[in-house]
Design a protein around this motif. Structure first.
Motif, short mmCIF file in Angstrom:
data_model
loop_
_atom_site.label_atom_id
_atom_site.label_comp_id
_atom_site.label_asym_id
_atom_site.label_seq_id
_atom_site.Cartn_x
_atom_site.Cartn_y
_atom_site.Cartn_z
N PHE A 159 0.87 -1.17 0.00
CA PHE A 159 0.00 0.00 0.00
C PHE A 159 0.91 1.22 0.00
CE2 PHE A 159 -1.57 3.46 2.65
CZ PHE A 159 -2.81 3.74 2.09
N GLU A 160 0.62 2.17 -0.87
CA GLU A 160 1.44 3.38 -0.95
C GLU A 160 0.55 4.61 -0.85
OE1 GLU A 160 3.47 5.23 -4.63
OE2 GLU A 160 4.98 3.95 -3.69
N GLU A 161 0.89 5.49 0.04
CA GLU A 161 0.12 6.71 0.26
C GLU A 161 1.02 7.91 -0.01
OE1 GLU A 161 -2.51 8.64 3.91
OE2 GLU A 161 -1.90 6.54 3.95
N VAL A 162 0.58 8.79 -0.87
CA VAL A 162 1.34 10.01 -1.16
C VAL A 162 0.94 11.06 -0.13
CG1 VAL A 162 1.90 11.78 -2.84
CG2 VAL A 162 1.42 9.45 -3.61
N ILE A 163 1.81 11.29 0.84
CA ILE A 163 1.53 12.26 1.89
C ILE A 163 1.71 13.68 1.37
CG2 ILE A 163 2.25 13.07 4.17
CD1 ILE A 163 3.03 10.18 4.79
N ASP A 164 2.72 13.87 0.53
CA ASP A 164 2.94 15.15 -0.13
C ASP A 164 3.67 14.86 -1.43
OD1 ASP A 164 2.99 17.89 -0.60
OD2 ASP A 164 3.47 18.34 1.50
N ASP A 165 3.93 15.92 -2.21
CA ASP A 165 4.56 15.72 -3.52
C ASP A 165 5.92 15.06 -3.41
OD1 ASP A 165 2.42 16.84 -4.87
OD2 ASP A 165 3.23 18.87 -4.74
N ASP A 166 6.60 15.23 -2.29
CA ASP A 166 7.94 14.68 -2.12
C ASP A 166 8.02 13.68 -0.97
OD1 ASP A 166 7.60 16.41 -0.04
OD2 ASP A 166 9.45 17.53 -0.33
N LEU A 167 6.87 13.12 -0.56
CA LEU A 167 6.88 12.21 0.58
C LEU A 167 5.83 11.13 0.42
CD1 LEU A 167 8.11 11.71 3.42
CD2 LEU A 167 6.28 13.14 4.35
N LYS A 168 6.26 9.86 0.58
CA LYS A 168 5.34 8.74 0.50
C LYS A 168 5.51 7.86 1.74
CE LYS A 168 5.43 8.45 -4.55
NZ LYS A 168 5.72 7.58 -5.73
N TRP A 169 4.44 7.13 2.05
CA TRP A 169 4.42 6.21 3.19
C TRP A 169 3.83 4.92 2.69
CZ3 TRP A 169 5.44 4.02 7.58
CH2 TRP A 169 4.48 3.43 8.39
N SER A 170 4.53 3.81 2.90
CA SER A 170 4.04 2.54 2.36
C SER A 170 4.30 1.41 3.35
CB SER A 170 4.69 2.23 1.02
OG SER A 170 6.10 2.13 1.15
N PHE A 171 3.47 0.35 3.23
CA PHE A 171 3.70 -0.83 4.04
C PHE A 171 3.16 -2.06 3.33
CE2 PHE A 171 0.30 1.79 5.85
CZ PHE A 171 -0.82 0.99 5.67
N ALA A 172 3.69 -3.20 3.71
CA ALA A 172 3.42 -4.45 2.99
C ALA A 172 2.02 -4.97 3.28
CB ALA A 172 4.46 -5.50 3.37
N LEU A 173 1.43 -5.61 2.25
CA LEU A 173 0.08 -6.16 2.35
C LEU A 173 0.10 -7.67 2.30
CD1 LEU A 173 -1.81 -3.91 -0.25
CD2 LEU A 173 -1.58 -3.54 2.21
N ASN A 174 -0.86 -8.27 2.96
CA ASN A 174 -1.19 -9.67 2.70
C ASN A 174 -2.17 -9.75 1.54
OD1 ASN A 174 0.32 -10.85 4.87
ND2 ASN A 174 -1.24 -10.09 6.29
N SER A 175 -3.15 -8.82 1.54
CA SER A 175 -4.14 -8.80 0.46
C SER A 175 -4.98 -7.54 0.55
CB SER A 175 -5.05 -10.03 0.53
OG SER A 175 -5.81 -10.00 1.72
N VAL A 176 -5.69 -7.25 -0.54
CA VAL A 176 -6.74 -6.24 -0.53
C VAL A 176 -8.04 -7.00 -0.38
CG1 VAL A 176 -7.86 -4.39 -1.81
CG2 VAL A 176 -5.39 -4.72 -2.00
N LEU A 177 -8.74 -6.81 0.74
CA LEU A 177 -9.90 -7.64 1.04
C LEU A 177 -11.15 -7.21 0.28
CD1 LEU A 177 -9.34 -7.87 4.91
CD2 LEU A 177 -8.84 -9.62 3.20
N HIS A 178 -11.40 -5.92 0.26
CA HIS A 178 -12.60 -5.41 -0.40
C HIS A 178 -12.35 -3.99 -0.87
CE1 HIS A 178 -15.24 -8.74 0.86
NE2 HIS A 178 -14.57 -8.71 1.99
N ARG A 179 -13.13 -3.62 -1.89
CA ARG A 179 -13.05 -2.26 -2.37
C ARG A 179 -14.39 -1.84 -2.94
NH1 ARG A 179 -8.82 0.48 -6.69
NH2 ARG A 179 -9.44 2.60 -6.24
#
Length: 336
Positions: A32-52
């Motif tokens: 999962f990757e989240e763009v916090i700002d134009d020059d900053l991202k926060w990500s962490f590992a997934l087992n799965s995407v359960l629902h959307r």
């Protein structure tokens, strides 16, 4: 938090509306990757995407993460993670209810996942909790998939309303001891930035509080580099409306930042450590995992940089002069 999510094609998930998955990429691992700002991202590992699912108002995703367990993401922004959501929700609910002499009625703006209602219902004095969320699909999504809050959703003291909280408060005749803002962060094109404005606080929300009533709201990122995005402005806006205002912050690991809340009333707060600890023992069913009298007092002691910014902030939220955090809601995306 940010706006973008990257999903590998190999993950097994489905869209609640039957639409084709969006933003699918092929990274080396599942992240999962989240763009916090134009020059900053926060990500962490997934087992799965359960629902959307994609509702009229928001993009909704439930992730199974390796570090934080199940995580709810709305409009690409981390809302709640199984392993540490208690930090956010205890800080949102219990300081206000413990500061009130005898809270009986609570009105929650937002709170669709049910955790805020769950915490409020722990108080023995509570006679009614009204949870008002604009997005029926978010509520249905959370009722089905977030098992930790099933008891709260079934509690006979909970009144669940699907409506715009602004309209609901305007139309209601009753008043409340506590009003809680468990709203998404103000993002451009999001459904709720108008519920952070001075006019809303002054003309709609405050008149719906009982004497000695307390308003508390989540107020966004509050770290050294992020507190001026919305936190200081929300604090300053609320100061224009209420006589007594307290800001407090703590670190929420899954948010990758310090987080902020603002509590306000026209009656002074009683926050002595020993009295708060006594009230926790006497008035709450079960045990709090994060908060006690000493820890809450420490949350109100802000570092020099943040406290200085709050003291010197001049911006006031209005419908025509709002601040937004990085990212866009469904409304903005559809208009582009």
């Amino acid at each position: 938090m940010g706006e973008a999510i990257m999903f590998p094609i190999s993950l097994n998930y489905h869209d609640l509306n039957g639409a084709a998955p969006r933003n699918i990429k092929r990274p080396d691992d599942s992240w999962f990757e989240e763009v916090i700002d134009d020059d900053l991202k926060w990500s962490f590992a997934l087992n799965s995407v359960l629902h959307r699912g994609i509702s009229e108002y928001q993009d909704i995703v439930l992730l199974d993460t390796k570090r934080f367990g199940k995580a709810l993401v709305i409009d690409g922004k981390m809302q709640s993670a199984e392993s540490d959501e208690f930090i956010y929700h205890e800080c949102l609910i219990h300081p206000a209810l413990l500061s009130h002499p005898c809270p009986k009625t609570v009105f929650i703006m937002g709170g669709g996942e049910g955790s805020t209602a769950r915490e409020a219902l722990k108080h023995k004095s509570i006679e009614k909790v009204t949870m008002c969320d604009i997005d029926e699909e978010v509520v249905a999504f959370c009722r089905e998939h977030l098992t930790a809050n099933k008891e709260a959703f079934c509690n006979k003291l909970l009144e669940l309303v699907i409506n715009d909280a602004k309209i609901e408060l305007e139309e209601r005749k009753e008043r409340f001891d506590i009003i809680v803002g468990d709203l998404a962060d103000p993002v451009e094109g999001g459904p709720c930035y108008q519920l952070y404005t001075k006019s809303f606080y002054q003309h709609i929300l405050k008149p719906k509080l009982n004497p000695a009533g307390i308003f508390v709201t989540q107020a966004g990122p509050a770290g050294v580099f992020t507190h001026q995005e919305v936190f200081s402005s929300i604090y300053n806006t609320i100061k224009q409306v209420f006589k007594y205002v307290v800001a407090y912050t703590t670190h929420v690991p899954s948010f990758a930042d310090e987080w902020g809340w603002v509590m306000a009333s026209d009656t002074p707060f009683c926050m002595e450590e020993e009295k708060m600890d006594k009230k926790i023992q006497e008035t709450i069913n079960g045990e709090l995992l994060y908060l006690d009298g000493a820890s809450f007092h420490s949350l109100t002691v802000l570092n020099k940089m943040v406290s200085s910014s709050l003291k010197n902030e001049t911006h006031v939220y209005t419908e025509d002069n709002a601040r937004f955090i990085h990212g866009h809601g469904v409304g903005k995306k559809e208009s582009v």
